[in-house]
Design an enzyme around this catalytic site. Sequence first.
Site, mmCIF file in Angstrom:
data_model
loop_
_atom_site.group_PDB
_atom_site.id
_atom_site.type_symbol
_atom_site.label_atom_id
_atom_site.label_comp_id
_atom_site.label_asym_id
_atom_site.label_seq_id
_atom_site.Cartn_x
_atom_site.Cartn_y
_atom_site.Cartn_z
ATOM 1 N N GLU A 64 0.880 -1.166 0.000
ATOM 2 C CA GLU A 64 0.000 0.000 0.000
ATOM 3 C C GLU A 64 0.917 1.215 0.000
ATOM 4 O O GLU A 64 2.007 1.194 0.609
ATOM 5 C CB GLU A 64 -0.921 0.015 1.215
ATOM 6 N N GLU A 105 -7.838 10.865 -0.556
ATOM 7 C CA GLU A 105 -8.398 9.847 -1.441
ATOM 8 C C GLU A 105 -7.736 8.485 -1.253
ATOM 9 O O GLU A 105 -8.351 7.444 -1.469
ATOM 10 C CB GLU A 105 -8.289 10.286 -2.907
ATOM 11 N N HIS A 139 -8.550 -1.996 1.380
ATOM 12 C CA HIS A 139 -7.345 -2.594 0.826
ATOM 13 C C HIS A 139 -6.308 -2.693 1.942
ATOM 14 O O HIS A 139 -6.002 -1.705 2.607
ATOM 15 C CB HIS A 139 -6.792 -1.750 -0.322
ATOM 16 N N ASP A 196 -4.678 -8.668 1.269
ATOM 17 C CA ASP A 196 -4.661 -8.825 -0.177
ATOM 18 C C ASP A 196 -3.657 -9.899 -0.605
ATOM 19 O O ASP A 196 -3.884 -10.621 -1.579
ATOM 20 C CB ASP A 196 -4.332 -7.499 -0.854
#
Length: 230
Positions: free
Chosen positions: A9, A52, A150, A155
Amino acid sequence: MREIVFDTETTGLDPNTGDRITELGCVEIIDFIPTGKTFHAYVNPQRSVPKEVVEITGLTTEFLADKPLFDEIGPQFVEFVGDSTMVAHNAPFDRGFINMELARLGLDIYPDDRFKDTARIARAKFPGSYVSLDALCKRFDISLDTRDKHGALIDSLLLAEVYLELMGGRTRALDLSGQGSGGDGKVVFPARSPRAEPLTARQTESERAAHAAFVDEMGENALWKKLTIQ
């Protein structure tokens, strides 16, 4: 065959414009099956996380402020990966961030041929279909119940299951010939050496005679007559 399924990430999309890793998750697999060994770390990116991006990952600037720098977890990551092949979804993206962080530490970067891209594999296998991680999980009936945001480790665990399915699933072909692996993805069992001393036969003479009479009733083409029983 040891491989590392991993995910990152980040604060954004481009490691060349100042974006950094915020989370790193790795899952060890051997012959496509997770072993249970994982590596996971949140990373202080030393910069703010855009709103975001927070909406996607849930990782805020405040949450990451007291987490270790990549300088601290980088050597542990490198040790965990070892010389194994690295598997990622949209691998060029993750490779770019990993290599940027390694280069900052003066460590060797990973060459392109160390990586397998599951998105590329999926596009070749299912041309014209959506190949996002979510879409592939739905295709292979892999539960997404644990995933509300996420997350690198979550993941990676999901991707390990997807990767197994892309490679043939849990019902992959078995080759029992004992001829060794041909490198075609089959699970191969090596031939066993003969026993030093054969096992003692358990049939009695009367049982052997009864079996022979039964086989005679089948005619001359009976399979049993083509076999030598010792």
